[in-house]
Motif scaffolding. Structure first.
Motif, PDB file in Angstrom:
ATOM      1  N   ALA A   1      46.742  44.535  22.746  1.00 27.88           N
ATOM      2  CA  ALA A   1      47.813  45.810  22.347  1.00 27.88           C
ATOM      3  C   ALA A   1      47.859  46.567  23.544  1.00 27.88           C
ATOM      4  O   ALA A   1      48.820  47.102  23.766  1.00 27.88           O
ATOM      5  N   LEU A   2      47.143  46.457  24.660  1.00 28.38           N
ATOM      6  CA  LEU A   2      47.175  47.540  25.582  1.00 28.38           C
ATOM      7  C   LEU A   2      48.413  46.924  26.788  1.00 28.38           C
ATOM      8  O   LEU A   2      48.752  45.745  26.723  1.00 28.38           O
ATOM      9  N   SER A   3      48.990  48.017  27.111  1.00 33.54           N
ATOM     10  CA  SER A   3      50.139  47.789  28.108  1.00 33.54           C
ATOM     11  C   SER A   3      49.592  47.149  29.454  1.00 33.54           C
ATOM     12  O   SER A   3      48.090  47.321  29.643  1.00 33.54           O
ATOM     13  N   PRO A   4      50.131  46.456  30.208  1.00 32.77           N
ATOM     14  CA  PRO A   4      49.916  45.941  31.567  1.00 32.77           C
ATOM     15  C   PRO A   4      49.426  46.946  32.519  1.00 32.77           C
ATOM     16  O   PRO A   4      48.196  46.612  33.003  1.00 32.77           O
ATOM     17  N   THR A   5      49.964  48.350  32.487  1.00 35.63           N
ATOM     18  CA  THR A   5      49.300  49.437  33.093  1.00 35.63           C
ATOM     19  C   THR A   5      47.624  49.654  32.740  1.00 35.63           C
ATOM     20  O   THR A   5      46.752  49.865  33.350  1.00 35.63           O
ATOM     21  N   GLU A   6      47.501  49.678  31.337  1.00 38.49           N
ATOM     22  CA  GLU A   6      46.181  49.848  30.631  1.00 38.49           C
ATOM     23  C   GLU A   6      45.358  48.658  31.017  1.00 38.49           C
ATOM     24  O   GLU A   6      43.996  48.873  31.209  1.00 38.49           O
ATOM     25  N   LEU A   7      45.784  47.347  30.999  1.00 38.95           N
ATOM     26  CA  LEU A   7      44.995  46.435  31.439  1.00 38.95           C
ATOM     27  C   LEU A   7      44.631  46.273  32.911  1.00 38.95           C
ATOM     28  O   LEU A   7      43.464  45.987  33.188  1.00 38.95           O
ATOM     29  N   LEU A   8      45.542  46.841  33.738  1.00 39.61           N
ATOM     30  CA  LEU A   8      45.119  47.029  35.154  1.00 39.61           C
ATOM     31  C   LEU A   8      44.229  47.932  35.331  1.00 39.61           C
ATOM     32  O   LEU A   8      43.123  47.918  36.135  1.00 39.61           O
ATOM     33  N   ALA A   9      44.071  49.048  34.533  1.00 40.25           N
ATOM     34  CA  ALA A   9      43.068  49.949  34.805  1.00 40.25           C
ATOM     35  C   ALA A   9      41.594  49.475  34.449  1.00 40.25           C
ATOM     36  O   ALA A   9      40.598  50.166  34.871  1.00 40.25           O
ATOM     37  N   LEU A  10      41.514  48.480  33.640  1.00 40.68           N
ATOM     38  CA  LEU A  10      40.315  47.873  33.215  1.00 40.68           C
ATOM     39  C   LEU A  10      39.604  47.062  34.316  1.00 40.68           C
ATOM     40  O   LEU A  10      38.519  46.603  34.424  1.00 40.68           O
ATOM     41  N   ASP A  11      40.590  46.363  35.222  1.00 39.81           N
ATOM     42  CA  ASP A  11      40.280  45.378  36.124  1.00 39.81           C
ATOM     43  C   ASP A  11      39.321  45.878  36.883  1.00 39.81           C
ATOM     44  O   ASP A  11      39.220  46.953  37.664  1.00 39.81           O
ATOM     45  N   SER A  12      38.170  44.981  37.169  1.00 39.03           N
ATOM     46  CA  SER A  12      37.256  45.454  38.112  1.00 39.03           C
ATOM     47  C   SER A  12      36.419  44.149  38.719  1.00 39.03           C
ATOM     48  O   SER A  12      36.747  43.038  38.026  1.00 39.03           O
ATOM     49  N   ASP A  13      35.528  44.078  39.492  1.00 34.73           N
ATOM     50  CA  ASP A  13      34.805  43.114  40.019  1.00 34.73           C
ATOM     51  C   ASP A  13      34.041  42.629  38.743  1.00 34.73           C
ATOM     52  O   ASP A  13      33.733  41.401  38.534  1.00 34.73           O
ATOM     53  N   LEU A  14      33.365  43.327  37.902  1.00 38.91           N
ATOM     54  CA  LEU A  14      32.569  43.135  36.754  1.00 38.91           C
ATOM     55  C   LEU A  14      33.415  42.797  35.422  1.00 38.91           C
ATOM     56  O   LEU A  14      33.133  42.142  34.462  1.00 38.91           O
ATOM     57  N   PHE A  15      34.872  43.006  35.541  1.00 36.05           N
ATOM     58  CA  PHE A  15      35.772  42.690  34.569  1.00 36.05           C
ATOM     59  C   PHE A  15      37.045  42.321  35.044  1.00 36.05           C
ATOM     60  O   PHE A  15      38.084  42.916  35.015  1.00 36.05           O
ATOM     61  N   PRO A  16      37.133  41.142  35.655  1.00 38.45           N
ATOM     62  CA  PRO A  16      38.283  40.651  36.192  1.00 38.45           C
ATOM     63  C   PRO A  16      39.260  40.369  34.995  1.00 38.45           C
ATOM     64  O   PRO A  16      39.068  39.178  34.169  1.00 38.45           O
ATOM     65  N   ILE A  17      40.202  41.125  35.304  1.00 44.14           N
ATOM     66  CA  ILE A  17      41.085  41.021  33.826  1.00 44.14           C
ATOM     67  C   ILE A  17      41.713  39.687  33.592  1.00 44.14           C
ATOM     68  O   ILE A  17      41.911  39.127  32.551  1.00 44.14           O
ATOM     69  N   ASN A  18      42.397  38.903  34.703  1.00 42.93           N
ATOM     70  CA  ASN A  18      42.861  37.733  34.368  1.00 42.93           C
ATOM     71  C   ASN A  18      41.843  36.584  33.735  1.00 42.93           C
ATOM     72  O   ASN A  18      42.168  35.735  33.081  1.00 42.93           O
ATOM     73  N   PHE A  19      40.539  36.515  33.900  1.00 39.25           N
ATOM     74  CA  PHE A  19      39.640  35.887  33.331  1.00 39.25           C
ATOM     75  C   PHE A  19      39.144  36.388  32.052  1.00 39.25           C
ATOM     76  O   PHE A  19      39.038  35.515  31.012  1.00 39.25           O
TER      77      PHE A  19
END
Length: 125
Positions: free
Chosen positions: A28-46
């Motif tokens: 349900a997260l917006s793309p901006t919220e998803l991008l905020a989760l993106d990190s080396d430990l949590f690569p959002i695409n995977f």
């Protein structure tokens, strides 16, 4: 020495329900919220794909019982299966923000949030 923690069946079912609810919140997260989760430990695409696939396994094994109605879990399972049919090249931030199928999936996930009473809950809480 590593100490293992054993969960009761009810505790494990509760963890499965939490995981099911988290994947709905994640979708349900917006793309901006998803991008905020993106990190080396949590690569959002995977991670979005991996968590979707993992939670679908929980639903298929029915480990959420008796804490979630079966019909609701099955509808969530159908939703997750439909997402896993999206081609691999569309599981990326750019597509999350632009592709109509991802936009529609956020709407469906938000409907599940309302049905589950998860308004205001954040991913991973």
């Amino acid at each position: 020495m590593t100490k293992s923690i054993e969960l009761t069946t009810e505790q494990y079912a509760a963890q499965c329900v939490d995981d099911i609810e988290d994947i709905i919140i994640l979708h349900a997260l917006s793309p901006t919220e998803l991008l905020a989760l993106d990190s080396d430990l949590f690569p959002i695409n995977f991670e979005v794909w991996d968590e979707t696939n993992r939670v679908l396994g929980l639903i298929d094994s029915q480990n959420y019982k008796p804490l979630m109605p079966d019909d609701l879990a099955q509808r969530i399972g159908l939703f997750l299966r439909s997402l896993l049919q999206i081609p691999a090249e569309q599981w990326c931030y750019e597509q999350f923000s632009q592709h109509p199928q991802w936009q529609a999936s956020r709407t469906t996930a938000r409907q599940f949030i309302n049905e589950l009473g998860l308004q205001g809950r954040r991913y991973g809480q």
